[in-house]
Design a protein around this motif. Structure first.
Motif, short mmCIF file in Angstrom:
data_model
loop_
_atom_site.label_atom_id
_atom_site.label_comp_id
_atom_site.label_asym_id
_atom_site.label_seq_id
_atom_site.Cartn_x
_atom_site.Cartn_y
_atom_site.Cartn_z
N PHE A 37 0.84 -1.20 0.00
CA PHE A 37 0.00 0.00 0.00
C PHE A 37 0.87 1.25 0.00
O PHE A 37 0.67 2.16 -0.80
N SER A 38 1.85 1.30 0.88
CA SER A 38 2.67 2.51 1.00
C SER A 38 3.54 2.73 -0.23
O SER A 38 3.77 3.87 -0.63
N SER A 39 4.03 1.67 -0.84
CA SER A 39 4.91 1.85 -1.99
C SER A 39 4.15 2.19 -3.26
O SER A 39 4.77 2.59 -4.26
N ASN A 40 2.84 2.06 -3.25
CA ASN A 40 2.04 2.35 -4.44
C ASN A 40 1.27 3.67 -4.36
O ASN A 40 0.47 3.96 -5.24
N ILE A 41 1.52 4.45 -3.35
CA ILE A 41 0.78 5.71 -3.20
C ILE A 41 0.99 6.61 -4.41
O ILE A 41 0.03 7.22 -4.91
#
Length: 75
Positions: A37-41
């Protein structure tokens, strides 16, 4: 709506972790979910920008994603 960790609102990262552990999801899988989730923001922001919606709605969606990511301590 169903509750997560006994809550319907103001969910934090620990609430989702507790939920995942109750579902017997391994710690590594939980870490990967938050990492993904965080790496795809940035990708989410790009998709929003390419959408055929008004600029004000784009801004609202972007703010919502950042707000939720901060709530989950991902940014």
């Amino acid at each position: 709506a169903l509750t997560i960790n006994g809550k319907k609102r103001n969910l934090k990262k620990n609430d989702f972790i507790s939920f995942a552990k109750n579902m017997e999801i391994g710690a590594k899988v939980i870490d990967n979910i938050f990492y993904n989730f965080s790496s795809n923001i940035d990708s989410y922001m790009s998709f929003i920008e390419k959408g055929y919606i008004s600029d004000s709605v784009k801004k609202s969606y972007k703010e919502l994603i950042i707000k939720r990511a901060k709530t989950l301590n991902l940014v």
